[in-house]
Design a protein around this motif. Structure first.
Motif, PDB file in Angstrom:
ATOM      1  N   LEU A  16     -14.124 -50.749  50.874  1.00  0.00           N
ATOM      2  CA  LEU A  16     -14.099 -49.572  51.648  1.00  0.00           C
ATOM      3  C   LEU A  16     -14.629 -50.025  52.851  1.00  0.00           C
ATOM      4  CD1 LEU A  16     -14.834 -46.359  49.753  1.00  0.00           C
ATOM      5  CD2 LEU A  16     -12.868 -47.463  50.015  1.00  0.00           C
ATOM      6  N   PRO A  17     -14.025 -49.769  54.220  1.00  0.00           N
ATOM      7  CA  PRO A  17     -14.544 -50.142  55.484  1.00  0.00           C
ATOM      8  C   PRO A  17     -15.493 -49.389  55.788  1.00  0.00           C
ATOM      9  CG  PRO A  17     -12.279 -49.136  55.634  1.00  0.00           C
ATOM     10  CD  PRO A  17     -12.528 -49.170  53.969  1.00  0.00           C
ATOM     11  N   LEU A  18     -16.542 -49.554  55.591  1.00  0.00           N
ATOM     12  CA  LEU A  18     -17.904 -48.814  55.924  1.00  0.00           C
ATOM     13  C   LEU A  18     -19.096 -49.669  56.144  1.00  0.00           C
ATOM     14  CD1 LEU A  18     -19.499 -48.531  53.309  1.00  0.00           C
ATOM     15  CD2 LEU A  18     -17.906 -46.553  52.723  1.00  0.00           C
ATOM     16  N   ARG A  19     -20.139 -49.179  56.637  1.00  0.00           N
ATOM     17  CA  ARG A  19     -21.478 -49.911  56.618  1.00  0.00           C
ATOM     18  C   ARG A  19     -22.398 -49.212  55.452  1.00  0.00           C
ATOM     19  NH1 ARG A  19     -22.681 -49.256  62.802  1.00  0.00           N
ATOM     20  NH2 ARG A  19     -21.224 -47.562  62.687  1.00  0.00           N
ATOM     21  N   LEU A  20     -22.506 -49.808  54.613  1.00  0.00           N
ATOM     22  CA  LEU A  20     -23.286 -49.315  53.423  1.00  0.00           C
ATOM     23  C   LEU A  20     -24.689 -49.804  53.389  1.00  0.00           C
ATOM     24  CD1 LEU A  20     -23.266 -47.662  50.783  1.00  0.00           C
ATOM     25  CD2 LEU A  20     -22.573 -50.263  49.587  1.00  0.00           C
ATOM     26  N   ARG A  21     -25.497 -49.090  53.069  1.00  0.00           N
ATOM     27  CA  ARG A  21     -26.938 -49.249  52.826  1.00  0.00           C
ATOM     28  C   ARG A  21     -27.454 -48.694  51.757  1.00  0.00           C
ATOM     29  NH1 ARG A  21     -32.403 -48.786  56.757  1.00  0.00           N
ATOM     30  NH2 ARG A  21     -33.825 -50.090  55.611  1.00  0.00           N
TER      31      ARG A  21
ATOM     32  N   VAL B 227     -18.398 -38.315  44.528  1.00  0.00           N
ATOM     33  CA  VAL B 227     -19.019 -38.590  45.667  1.00  0.00           C
ATOM     34  C   VAL B 227     -18.210 -39.684  46.363  1.00  0.00           C
ATOM     35  CG1 VAL B 227     -21.011 -39.903  47.018  1.00  0.00           C
ATOM     36  CG2 VAL B 227     -21.406 -37.801  45.249  1.00  0.00           C
ATOM     37  N   TYR B 228     -17.755 -40.762  45.479  1.00  0.00           N
ATOM     38  CA  TYR B 228     -16.784 -41.716  45.933  1.00  0.00           C
ATOM     39  C   TYR B 228     -15.663 -41.189  46.651  1.00  0.00           C
ATOM     40  CZ  TYR B 228     -13.554 -45.503  46.170  1.00  0.00           C
ATOM     41  OH  TYR B 228     -12.463 -46.408  46.586  1.00  0.00           O
ATOM     42  N   ALA B 229     -15.069 -40.296  45.904  1.00  0.00           N
ATOM     43  CA  ALA B 229     -13.857 -39.565  46.619  1.00  0.00           C
ATOM     44  C   ALA B 229     -14.090 -39.089  47.898  1.00  0.00           C
ATOM     45  CB  ALA B 229     -13.142 -38.584  45.573  1.00  0.00           C
ATOM     46  N   VAL B 230     -15.140 -38.278  48.075  1.00  0.00           N
ATOM     47  CA  VAL B 230     -15.625 -37.895  49.401  1.00  0.00           C
ATOM     48  C   VAL B 230     -15.820 -38.956  50.397  1.00  0.00           C
ATOM     49  CG1 VAL B 230     -17.588 -36.801  50.638  1.00  0.00           C
ATOM     50  CG2 VAL B 230     -16.789 -35.804  48.278  1.00  0.00           C
ATOM     51  N   ILE B 231     -16.605 -40.279  50.153  1.00  0.00           N
ATOM     52  CA  ILE B 231     -16.551 -41.151  50.942  1.00  0.00           C
ATOM     53  C   ILE B 231     -15.323 -41.650  51.309  1.00  0.00           C
ATOM     54  CG2 ILE B 231     -17.785 -43.403  51.094  1.00  0.00           C
ATOM     55  CD1 ILE B 231     -19.921 -42.629  49.162  1.00  0.00           C
ATOM     56  N   ALA B 232     -14.420 -42.057  50.437  1.00  0.00           N
ATOM     57  CA  ALA B 232     -13.161 -42.459  50.655  1.00  0.00           C
ATOM     58  C   ALA B 232     -12.423 -41.643  51.527  1.00  0.00           C
ATOM     59  CB  ALA B 232     -12.180 -42.755  49.271  1.00  0.00           C
TER      60      ALA B 232
ATOM     61  N   ARG C 258     -10.911 -42.249  55.494  1.00  0.00           N
ATOM     62  CA  ARG C 258      -9.508 -42.191  56.095  1.00  0.00           C
ATOM     63  C   ARG C 258      -9.550 -41.402  57.280  1.00  0.00           C
ATOM     64  NH1 ARG C 258      -8.616 -41.139  50.268  1.00  0.00           N
ATOM     65  NH2 ARG C 258      -8.934 -39.025  50.511  1.00  0.00           N
ATOM     66  N   ARG C 259     -10.459 -40.599  57.596  1.00  0.00           N
ATOM     67  CA  ARG C 259     -10.589 -39.624  58.815  1.00  0.00           C
ATOM     68  C   ARG C 259     -11.246 -40.090  59.650  1.00  0.00           C
ATOM     69  NH1 ARG C 259     -11.211 -33.416  56.056  1.00  0.00           N
ATOM     70  NH2 ARG C 259      -9.358 -33.415  54.859  1.00  0.00           N
ATOM     71  N   ALA C 260     -12.133 -41.295  59.523  1.00  0.00           N
ATOM     72  CA  ALA C 260     -12.931 -41.654  60.584  1.00  0.00           C
ATOM     73  C   ALA C 260     -12.317 -42.808  61.464  1.00  0.00           C
ATOM     74  CB  ALA C 260     -14.475 -42.158  59.808  1.00  0.00           C
ATOM     75  N   PRO C 261     -12.527 -42.923  62.589  1.00  0.00           N
ATOM     76  CA  PRO C 261     -12.031 -44.148  63.435  1.00  0.00           C
ATOM     77  C   PRO C 261     -12.974 -45.342  63.015  1.00  0.00           C
ATOM     78  CG  PRO C 261     -13.336 -42.759  64.764  1.00  0.00           C
ATOM     79  CD  PRO C 261     -13.073 -41.964  63.524  1.00  0.00           C
ATOM     80  N   SER C 262     -12.221 -46.545  63.013  1.00  0.00           N
ATOM     81  CA  SER C 262     -13.009 -47.833  62.629  1.00  0.00           C
ATOM     82  C   SER C 262     -14.164 -47.895  63.809  1.00  0.00           C
ATOM     83  CB  SER C 262     -12.146 -49.177  62.487  1.00  0.00           C
ATOM     84  OG  SER C 262     -13.117 -50.124  62.295  1.00  0.00           O
ATOM     85  N   ARG C 263     -15.514 -48.303  63.643  1.00  0.00           N
ATOM     86  CA  ARG C 263     -16.339 -48.515  64.489  1.00  0.00           C
ATOM     87  C   ARG C 263     -17.250 -49.716  63.941  1.00  0.00           C
ATOM     88  NH1 ARG C 263     -20.080 -43.613  65.042  1.00  0.00           N
ATOM     89  NH2 ARG C 263     -20.229 -43.624  62.791  1.00  0.00           N
ATOM     90  N   LYS C 264     -17.641 -50.552  65.018  1.00  0.00           N
ATOM     91  CA  LYS C 264     -18.281 -51.876  64.882  1.00  0.00           C
ATOM     92  C   LYS C 264     -19.951 -51.369  65.235  1.00  0.00           C
ATOM     93  CE  LYS C 264     -14.713 -55.048  65.077  1.00  0.00           C
ATOM     94  NZ  LYS C 264     -13.886 -56.315  65.739  1.00  0.00           N
ATOM     95  N   ARG C 265     -20.740 -52.405  64.741  1.00  0.00           N
ATOM     96  CA  ARG C 265     -22.115 -52.189  65.228  1.00  0.00           C
ATOM     97  C   ARG C 265     -22.233 -52.316  66.665  1.00  0.00           C
ATOM     98  NH1 ARG C 265     -25.551 -52.687  60.558  1.00  0.00           N
ATOM     99  NH2 ARG C 265     -24.407 -53.887  58.941  1.00  0.00           N
TER     100      ARG C 265
END
Length: 503
Positions: free
Chosen positions: A306-311, A487-492, A496-503
């Protein structure tokens, strides 16, 4: 078998298995942990098998029409075999020579996944396929239910059972099913492993192994370094154990929304100086169930890329008893700067979580989720099968409830009822870790945690059992993932709804 070793202070009886010769109290011996079992792999879902027998999966709404269309002999067989059209029931249908020709299965339209869970162990060994074409969601649910029905915690006991195999349903999302099953197996394995092999050290090693598998970064702050780096509550709860307290910090991904998961990692909870009775202490190896959940969820997120920044933050401790254990009415410092009076040392989970939540919140994540086996009060309110959750964001809460229903992974929202906040007041500190009232314990615990999360941070807190008291199809007695798929489905959906953002 390779072992993970760390020094520990030995006070073993010389006759104890594995200890040879006389040992002097205080002597440093290597403490070894059997290597954790690998992620679930299976040969019980196969690409094809010409000899596979068909499974006809029906619901109550379609069963009568199907039965009416069968031959008189088959109708008589189904009726006289004692088959009842209840969800999960199945019937073996013979061919003209008495051979197994077909399997009839009744599927629960509301929770289709678990209708398939009994079949791998209940059907005769061999291969089977679903005779009807299923939509992708239903096909994936069938495959996942079948896979989960093969789970067996075999770290200490060999399982010689041979399971029936299922040909992958054509429309199933094989990657998602595989990664979900592996995440659930990992969660269950971590919870089921006893505390002598799943203390803070071993839990950190499991997190490191997961990070290595997915090329993530994992750092661990151990022992007195927690004080130097300002995690005093984690240190206070775990310092009485020979296995030092630690904060596990896993990071993965460089773009997309910032999602942070926090899991309670109390690897064993004696209750501390407010000691639990034997009956209450017996299953406390599962008190790190929150940590197991966030590591399992992280495994699924990373496997799905998934394209996210995970911690992922896991405060890993053992709430033990010794001369330096924290005491009732001690006042503890916390990372956020709030002071906490210890009303009860057995309410330690919220103490380790508060430092981790404060750290998580400092980075202003787009979504902050914590999992914890936190209160018996949540079990009294909702029972052992239905996890309670709390949220400071109504839209987030609505998404969790909706996805829980869609995924067949139900959860239920309880309120952050602010008037109960007064129960946490202390005469000598900013907060008490318990209320002076015996009522609303799950809400009070959630309100305590809320003090360490900014009002602007979208946050959900899950108070889970993490354990099946009795076995059911696909859900054996023991450690269980609860709310993980929702929770995984919520994150997915967030991705889908969030624009891609870089650091």
């Amino acid at each position: 078998m390779r072992a993970l070793c760390k020094p520990f202070v030995a006070f073993r009886d010389p006759s104890y298995p594995g200890v040879s010769g006389l040992r002097v109290p205080g002597e440093i011996l290597p403490r070894c942990f059997p290597e954790p079992s690998p992620l679930a792999k299976t040969s019980y879902l196969v690409s094809d098998d010409p000899a596979a027998k068909p499974i006809t999966a029906l619901t109550r709404d379609t069963f009568d029409a199907w039965l009416k269309a069968q031959s008189a002999e088959r109708r008589r067989w189904v009726t006289q075999s004692g088959f009842k059209a209840n969800p999960g029931s199945f019937c073996l249908l013979p061919g003209p020579q008495g051979e197994l020709e077909e399997v009839l299965l009744l599927v629960d339209a509301q929770e289709p996944t678990w209708s398939y869970g009994a079949l791998p162990t209940a059907l005769p060994p061999g291969s089977y396929y679903l005779s009807q074409a299923l939509r992708p969601t239903a096909a994936s649910a069938a495959a996942l239910g079948w896979w989960l029905g093969t789970y067996n915690f075999a770290r200490y006991k060999t399982n010689g059972r041979d399971y029936a195999r299922l040909v992958w349903p054509k429309a199933a999302d094989q990657d998602l099913v595989t990664h979900t099953a592996e995440a659930i197996f990992l969660t269950r394995d971590l919870i089921n492993t006893p505390a002598n092999d799943m203390g803070p050290t071993a839990l950190a090693e499991a997190a490191k192994a997961l990070a290595k598998r997915h090329r993530a970064k994992c750092s661990v702050i151990v022992g007195d370094a927690l004080l130097r780096k300002n995690y005093p509550a984690i240190h206070a709860v775990g310092r009485a154990s020979d296995d030092d307290p630690r904060l596990i910090d896993l990071r993965w991904g460089t773009r997309g929304p910032k999602v942070t998961l926090v899991g309670k990692g109390v690897c064993f909870d004696s209750g501390g100086l407010d000691l639990k009775p034997a009956s209450g202490m017996k299953m406390m190896k599962k008190d790190m169930g929150g940590a197991a959940h966030v590591l399992g969820l992280a495994a699924l997120i990373m496997a799905q890329k998934l394209p996210l920044r995970l911690r992922v933050l896991v405060p890993a401790v053992e709430n033990a008893v010794s001369g330096n254990a924290f005491r009732p009415l001690d006042v503890l410092q916390t990372r956020k700067g709030l002071t906490v009076e210890v009303g009860n040392t057995d309410a330690e989970g919220r103490l380790v979580l508060c430092d981790a939540l404060a750290e998580a919140d400092s980075e202003k994540p787009d979504l902050l989720v914590d999992f914890a086996t936190l209160t018996g009060a949540a079990r009294v309110a909702l029972g052992t099968d239905l996890p309670a959750f709390f949220s400071n964001d109504d839209k987030l809460a609505g998404a969790v409830l909706r996805q829980g229903t869609v995924e067949g992974d139900p959860v239920w929202r309880l309120p952050l009822h602010q008037p109960y906040r007064q129960g946490l007041e202390s005469k000598v500190a900013d907060l008490n870790n318990i209320s002076n009232s015996p009522y609303g314990g799950a809400i009070v615990a959630a309100l305590f945690l809320e003090q360490f999360v900014s009002p602007t941070t979208r946050w959900a807190h899950f108070d889970i059992m993490a354990w099946n008291l009795a076995g059911r199809p696909g859900r054996p007695e023991g450690g269980e993932a609860m709310g993980l798929r929702a929770v995984y489905a919520v994150i997915a959906e967030l991705i889908r709804r969030a624009p891609s953002r870089k650091r």
